[in-house]
Design an enzyme around this catalytic site. Structure first.
Site, short mmCIF file in Angstrom:
data_model
loop_
_atom_site.label_atom_id
_atom_site.label_comp_id
_atom_site.label_asym_id
_atom_site.label_seq_id
_atom_site.Cartn_x
_atom_site.Cartn_y
_atom_site.Cartn_z
N ASN A 178 -36.62 -22.06 -12.72
CA ASN A 178 -35.40 -21.94 -11.92
C ASN A 178 -35.46 -20.74 -10.97
OD1 ASN A 178 -34.29 -24.12 -13.30
ND2 ASN A 178 -33.56 -22.79 -14.95
N LYS A 205 -38.76 -26.72 -16.69
CA LYS A 205 -38.01 -26.06 -15.61
C LYS A 205 -38.56 -24.70 -15.19
CE LYS A 205 -34.21 -26.81 -14.40
NZ LYS A 205 -32.94 -27.47 -14.27
N THR A 216 -30.37 -30.14 11.51
CA THR A 216 -28.97 -29.81 11.80
C THR A 216 -28.19 -30.73 10.87
OG1 THR A 216 -28.81 -31.45 13.57
CG2 THR A 216 -29.40 -29.22 14.23
N HIS A 217 -27.11 -30.24 10.31
CA HIS A 217 -26.34 -30.99 9.31
C HIS A 217 -27.21 -31.38 8.11
CE1 HIS A 217 -23.52 -31.52 12.70
NE2 HIS A 217 -24.61 -31.80 13.38
N TYR A 222 -4.14 12.11 3.22
CA TYR A 222 -4.85 11.70 2.01
C TYR A 222 -3.89 11.16 0.96
CZ TYR A 222 -7.47 11.76 -2.32
OH TYR A 222 -8.05 11.38 -3.49
N LYS A 260 -14.79 4.56 -4.03
CA LYS A 260 -16.17 4.86 -4.43
C LYS A 260 -16.88 3.73 -5.15
CE LYS A 260 -14.92 9.54 -4.24
NZ LYS A 260 -13.57 9.06 -3.83
N GLU A 283 -30.76 -17.44 -6.41
CA GLU A 283 -29.41 -17.86 -6.81
C GLU A 283 -28.51 -16.65 -7.05
OE1 GLU A 283 -29.85 -22.06 -9.14
OE2 GLU A 283 -30.78 -20.34 -10.07
N SER A 329 -12.32 10.60 -12.04
CA SER A 329 -13.35 9.83 -11.32
C SER A 329 -14.75 10.35 -11.63
CB SER A 329 -13.09 9.91 -9.81
OG SER A 329 -12.98 11.25 -9.40
N SER A 372 -36.05 -22.67 -18.77
CA SER A 372 -34.82 -23.14 -19.39
C SER A 372 -35.02 -23.12 -20.90
CB SER A 372 -34.53 -24.56 -18.91
OG SER A 372 -33.76 -25.24 -19.88
N ASN A 387 -9.57 17.30 -0.46
CA ASN A 387 -9.39 16.15 0.45
C ASN A 387 -10.46 16.11 1.53
OD1 ASN A 387 -7.18 15.82 -1.12
ND2 ASN A 387 -5.66 16.30 0.46
N GLN A 400 -9.47 7.46 -3.86
CA GLN A 400 -10.46 7.64 -4.91
C GLN A 400 -11.09 6.29 -5.28
OE1 GLN A 400 -9.96 10.70 -7.99
NE2 GLN A 400 -9.82 9.01 -9.44
N1 ARG Z 1 -11.48 12.68 -6.69
C1 ARG Z 1 -10.70 12.66 -5.50
C2 ARG Z 1 -11.11 11.47 -4.63
O1 ARG Z 1 -12.06 10.89 -4.89
C3 ARG Z 1 -10.89 13.94 -4.74
C4 ARG Z 1 -9.76 14.30 -3.86
C5 ARG Z 1 -8.58 14.65 -4.69
N2 ARG Z 1 -7.55 15.23 -3.91
C6 ARG Z 1 -6.32 15.34 -4.37
N3 ARG Z 1 -5.45 15.89 -3.61
N4 ARG Z 1 -5.98 14.89 -5.55
O2 ARG Z 1 -10.46 11.14 -3.68
#
Ligand code: ARG
Length: 483
Positions: A299, A297, A163-164, A331, A339, A304, A31, A291, A118, A336
């Protein structure tokens, strides 16, 4: 994990493993290329943890000092771009810890005492999100101020309220914009509430069950400003929950989605208003595109796109909530995956709020101290549109009610009057008095006061109504609130 083992991680995790990870699996499980943006939170969390370990006598004062020294160097390396992020070291946490150990030796290896990735990652994400919520709150304030500024210029500008999407009653354009200020102020309230629940410390939960070391979790929370409004430390009270739930991220994304939906509705209105058929407003050229084939145009790409990006943020909400649904305690690596959607939600929301603030309210010109280049309003086109759809029909009904007619009868009488006006292709206010009186004999000359757009507007003078006096009162309230 020893320094040596860190280096050998490209081979296998530990002595327990008989073969290394394949390159594909490494890439699949790593990650670091997205979670490296948590580095500041990761270092802050580690420093607070190390300080507490030192204070509790779990590590020595020298070790703590070495950790601080090492982290200062790592910070400088990351900021200058010299830090080498390694896929082999999987994530931001292992990358920083490995470098620390390289720099300060055994002290670096002691940092992870009483801690697991964790609780570390849960802490990092929370810390990062709290600081982003604070930035978003500022951007929401800016956008609200922009809207209030434009509203103030257009307290007396009349446009048809729909309205509408059918002409309903005349409203003040200022009033219309202040509707969005209400929405964005609720978005800010929602985020403040999410912030409260996000700003709690999981660290000390360790892998899932707590730890055997005598940690002082409240001390860590205080150092990280994970406190409530009274300054009391806020610590996750159950280790299993602390490492596993991402409800705060889901809540944030839900609040962000609602905010984007508000932006999307505003976008839709801007797009309609600037179409040739309406011609109510123009947005500055820098927010539009041409355009490649039709030279005439311009735009509205920005509104949008904002409307489109709303779908993307709502998608992230679906992703995050689905990510959580099947996970047993505690966990799981699934987490992961929290993110990228969370990061993208924050980025999209921040950019969108920034761009809308400028597109609506303009940019500050330091020379004049005034904002320039916001939306340009065409009050004549707005008023003409309002005078087209019998927008004051309700006012005529209200007039008849004041003369003693029950509302339902007044409603029916006005329907006949509108029909007559339609057949003469004129507005209600253009019907001669004698014609109006043929529908109801109590009608007198003063009826024309309430048939005018402005009369209609002024008459809606109850709290929250569109009368200019009310709009001005709301503007004053918002200014007081927004500072
Ligand atoms: N990169 C992991 C995450 O984002 C960190 C935690 C990893 N923990 C584990 N027991 N593998 O969640």
């Amino acid at each position: 994990m020893t320094q040596n083992q860190f280096e050998k991680k490209s081979e296998a995790w530990s002595a327990l493993f008989s073969e290394p990870m394949s390159d594909l699996v490494k890439r699949y499980t790593a990650s670091v290329f997205f979670d490296k943006r948590l580095w500041q939170a990761d270092i802050a969390g580690s420093l607070a943890h190390a300080e507490m370990l030192g204070a509790q006598g779990i590590i020595s004062a020298e070790d703590r000092a070495s950790i601080e020294r090492g982290m200062a160097q790592i910070k400088a390396e990351i900021q200058s771009g010299a830090f080498e992020w390694k896929l082999d070291l999987e994530d931001v946490h292992l990358n920083i810890e490995a470098r620390l150990t390289q720099l300060v030796g055994d002290a670096g290896k002691r940092l992870h005492t009483g801690r697991s990735r964790n609780d570390q990652v849960a802490t990092d994400v929370r810390l990062w999100l709290v600081s982003e919520i604070d930035l978003i709150d500022g951007l929401l304030t800016d956008l609200q101020k922009s809207l209030v500024d434009v509203a103030e210029l257009h307290v007396d500008t009349i446009l048809p309220g729909f309205t509408h999407l059918q002409v309903a009653q005349p409203v003040s354009f200022g009033h219309h914009l202040l509707a969005y200020v209400e929405m964005f102020s609720r978005d800010a309230e929602r985020l403040a509430d999410v912030r409260r629940r996000t700003n709690r410390l999981p660290l000390g939960s360790a892998a899932l069950a707590g730890t055997t070391y005598p940690l002082d979790r409240e001390r860590v929370a205080l150092r990280l400003s994970m406190v409530d409004a009274l300054g009391h430390p806020q610590v996750c009270q159950n280790s299993l929950d602390g490492v596993s739930d991402r409800d705060f991220a889901i809540e944030f994304t839900a609040a962000a989605s609602i905010c984007m939906v508000h932006i999307s509705r505003l976008s839709e209105e801007l797009i309609i208003w600037m179409s040739q058929n309406f011609g109510f407003i123009k947005i500055a050229d820098r927010f539009t595109t041409g355009s490649s084939i039709m030279p005439q145009k311009k735009n509205p790409d920005v509104p949008e796109l904002a409307r489109g990006k709303t779908g993307r943020v709502v998608g992230h909400l679906m992703g995050l909530i689905t990510l959580m649904k099947g996970q047993p305690l505690a966990y799981n690596k699934d987490n992961q995956e929290d993110k990228e959607p969370l990061f993208d939600t924050v980025d999209t929301l921040k950019d969108t709020l920034r761009i809308f603030s400028e597109m609506v309210g303009g940019q500050l010109n330091p020379a004049t101290g005034k904002k320039e280049g916001g939306i340009t309003v065409n009050p004549i086109a707005m008023e003409q549109a309002a005078s087209k759809g019998y927008a004051t029909a309700t006012d005529l009904a209200d007039y008849l009610v004041k003369k003693g007619l029950p509302f339902r009868d007044a409603h029916e009488t006005v329907a006949h009057a509108v029909k007559a006006a339609q057949s003469h292709a004129c507005d209600l206010s253009e019907l001669p008095l004698a014609v109006l009186q043929s529908f109801n004999a109590t009608i007198e000359k003063d009826v024309y006061d309430c048939l005018s757009l402005r009369g209609s507007l002024n008459a809606r003078n109850t709290l929250g109504g569109t009368a200019p006096a009310q709009v001005l009162a709301q503007i004053a309230r918002h200014r007081g609130r927004l500072g």
